[in-house]
Structure formats: structure tokens, C-alpha cells
Design an enzyme around this catalytic site. Structure first.
Site, mmCIF file in Angstrom:
data_model
loop_
_atom_site.group_PDB
_atom_site.id
_atom_site.type_symbol
_atom_site.label_atom_id
_atom_site.label_comp_id
_atom_site.label_asym_id
_atom_site.label_seq_id
_atom_site.Cartn_x
_atom_site.Cartn_y
_atom_site.Cartn_z
ATOM 1 N N GLU A 120 0.671 -1.030 0.122
ATOM 2 C CA GLU A 120 0.086 -0.096 -0.069
ATOM 3 C C GLU A 120 0.782 1.165 0.009
ATOM 4 O OE1 GLU A 120 -2.427 -1.354 3.431
ATOM 5 O OE2 GLU A 120 -4.140 -0.931 2.316
ATOM 6 N N GLU A 140 -3.506 -10.201 4.076
ATOM 7 C CA GLU A 140 -4.406 -9.696 5.221
ATOM 8 C C GLU A 140 -5.427 -11.021 5.366
ATOM 9 O OE1 GLU A 140 -3.029 -7.754 2.927
ATOM 10 O OE2 GLU A 140 -2.869 -5.900 3.828
#
Ligand code: 1HE
Length: 267
Positions: A120, A140
Site C-alpha cells: 500500500e 490480510e
């Protein structure tokens, strides 16, 4: 490369800044934890990119140790509530927005793990140089959490929703070669060559007119997100502003006077 002592007081030890003339080199400096991003580091990123150093025209962001960044510091999640989780995610959004929509272009140099929040972070920078050791993942799903650092917005713009879904659902890992083919990185280098390449690119960027760099960072992505009508009108405005700047006039005069290099030549 000339290096100097730390330039900014108040940055956490997990961030180290050096200056090479018009380029700032910002290093994620928490190699023992694989540069996992804890709250002080994310706040430090926000601080650094909110108030860039005087005279700096581009930043190179890279990581110490064997990996660029292992993502969120998972030890912070042990006790965090839902309300704290929202605030935490918003704090990442603020910091990474400061990178994407900040004062100067940022080149990231990726090696080893570029995973979770590390991906990210990389996606908030303007150019990505990957060494062959780089690999990309969004673990995740494996950890029982969700992206929170702007990944849902920035990653699909690079590789599409379908590929991001696959990465998150199956834990798929992309190699540096695959990442290069997909557009996760712009440049691929041999091991140990990424930082030099990043600095070379940052120097080239620093040689552009500042207003052109501003337009590329701030107008281009917004226009790309807009409808055609608004996009074309915004482009016309930005184009008019850029070409009327004295810097543009002087550069164009130099070209017409045969004092500026042709495309690909040194200016
Ligand atoms: C960490 C973290 C971390 C390492 N948070 N401490 N991110 C992940 O799920 C990735 C988790 N990390 C790994 O899978 C591996 O560490 C790596 C593949 C990145 C590197 O492996 P390796 O063998 O080089 O290092 P290591 O031995 O696993 O880790 C060294 C130390 O760093 C160790 O601590 P130590 O005290 O035992 O020495 C690890 O616990 C620590 N460490 N990664 C905390 N991430 C805004 S939402 C974003 C959501 C996410 O980012 S999810 C992805 C989280």
C-alpha cells in the site's frame, strides 16, 4: 553521494533521512522488524511528507535490511478496538495521501517483501523501482484482517480488482518479474542496483519544471478518475496554467534558440 547527519528532528528512529543535493533519501530503518509499519513510523511519514525539506525536488524511499516492508506491525493489533481501527486506518490514509498528493514526486525502491501495508505504501509513491528480489503479497486474508492503508483504492488502479481479489483470497505472491509485467513496478533492476536507479530517476524528475511535476502529481490522477467532460476541461485549465508559467516560457525559448537538448539529450 554526499550524506549528512539526520536532517529532521522529531522523526522516529525507524525513519532516516539523508540529502543528496536536491534529492532526499528516506529510509525505512527498522530492519530487525522487517520495516513493519508501527504508529510512530506512519506518523513520521505523514510529518516528513507534510513539510518537505527546503530545496528538495524529489524523494527516494527505500528500506533497510533484506526487505522493503513487511506491512502493518501486527503486534499493534493485539488489543485494538473497532473504533481505534477506523482511526488507525484513517491515519494511514492521511500519511499516504501526503505522499501521493504532496509537494514532490516520490520514487520507491523495492526489494524483498513488499507486502500488505508495504505494498500500500509503495502504491502511494509515483514511481516504483524493483530489484529482482522483490515480491508482492496481500496476506490480510491469512491474518484475518483487511487492507486499511488505501490498498482498495490504489492497488486496483495498477493491477485491477480481479488480481487484487486473487491476491487477497488465495495469498498469491507475485514475483518481481510478474510485478513488472503487471505494472506494479516501472523499472526492474539487478540485486543491489535499485537505489542507484531510484536516485538517477529522481535526479531526472528534479530537472523538470516544478509546475509540470505538480500537474503530473495532482492533476493527472484526478483527471484519470473524472468523467471525460470534466477531465478534458480540467486538462485545458492545467495546461494553460503550466504553459503560462515563466519557467515554461524560458524553457521553450531555449529550445527555439537551439540552446536546449532534444528529447533524450541532457538539458
Ligand atoms: C513483524 C512483521 C510484522 C516481521 N509485524 N512484526 N504483514 C505480514 O503478514 C507479513 C509478516 N511477516 C513475514 O511474513 C516475514 O516476516 C517476512 C516474509 C516479511 C520476512 O521474513 P524473515 O524470515 O526475513 O523475517 P522474520 O524472522 O519473519 O521476522 C523478523 C522479525 O520481524 C520477527 O520478530 P522477532 O522479534 O522474532 O525477531 C518478526 O516477528 C518481525 N516481523 N513482520 C510485526 N508485519 C493498514 S492495514 C495493513 C495490513 C497489513 O499490512 S497485513 C500484512 C502484515
Amino acid at each position: 553521494m554526499a550524506t549528512q547527519p539526520p536532517l529532521l528532528d522529531g522523526l522516529p528512529p525507524s525513519l532516516e533521512v539523508q540529502r543528496d543535493e536536491e534529492i532526499a533519501l528516506l529510509r525505512l530503518n527498522r530492519a530487525d522488524k522487517r520495516n513493519a509499519l508501527d504508529d510512530p513510523t506512519v506518523l513520521g511519514l505523514e510529518r516528513f511528507f507534510s513539510a518537505p525539506l527546503e530545496g528538495i525536488k524529489a524523494v527516494v524511499l527505500y528500506g533497510a535490511g533484506p526487505h522493503f516492508c513487511a506491512g502493518l506491525d501486527l503486534s499493534e493489533l493485539e488489543t485494538r478496538s473497532a473504533a481505534e481501527g477506523v482511526a488507525h486506518s484513517l491515519s494511514w490514509h492521511r500519511a499516504f495521501d501526503r505522499i501521493q498528493f504532496g509537494a514532490v514526486p516520490v520514487v520507491s525502491v523495492l526489494h524483498g517483501a513488499v507486502v500488505g501495508g508495504g505494498l500500500e505504501l509503495a502504491c502511494a509513491t509515483h514511481l516504483r523501482v524493483a530489484e529482482q528480489s522483490a515480491f508482492y503479497a496481500l496476506p490480510e486474508g491469512q491474518r484475518g484482517i483487511f487492507v486499511g492503508g488505501g490498498g482498495t483504492v490504489r492497488v486496483p488502479r495498477l493491477i485491477g480488482v480481479a488480481r487484487m481479489m486473487d491476491m487477497m483470497l488465495t495469498g498469491r505472491i507475485y514475483t518481481s518479474e510478474e510485478g513488472q509485467a503487471l505494472g506494479l513496478s516501472h523499472y526492474l533492476t539487478e540485486p543491489g542496483r535499485g537505489l542507484d536507479k531510484g536516485i538517477e530517476l529522481a535526479r531526472r524528475i528534479a530537472g523538470n519544471a516544478p509546475l509540470t511535476n505538480f500537474a503530473i502529481m495532482h492533476a493527472l490522477p484526478r483527471i484519470a478518475d473524472a468523467g471525460q467532460d470534466q477531465g478534458l476541461f480540467t486538462e485545458a485549465l492545467m495546461s494553460a496554467i503550466a504553459q503560462s508559467d515563466p519557467e515554461a516560457k524560458s524553457r521553450i525559448k531555449k529550445f527555439l534558440d537551439k540552446q536546449a537538448g532534444k528529447i533524450g539529450e541532457e538539458q
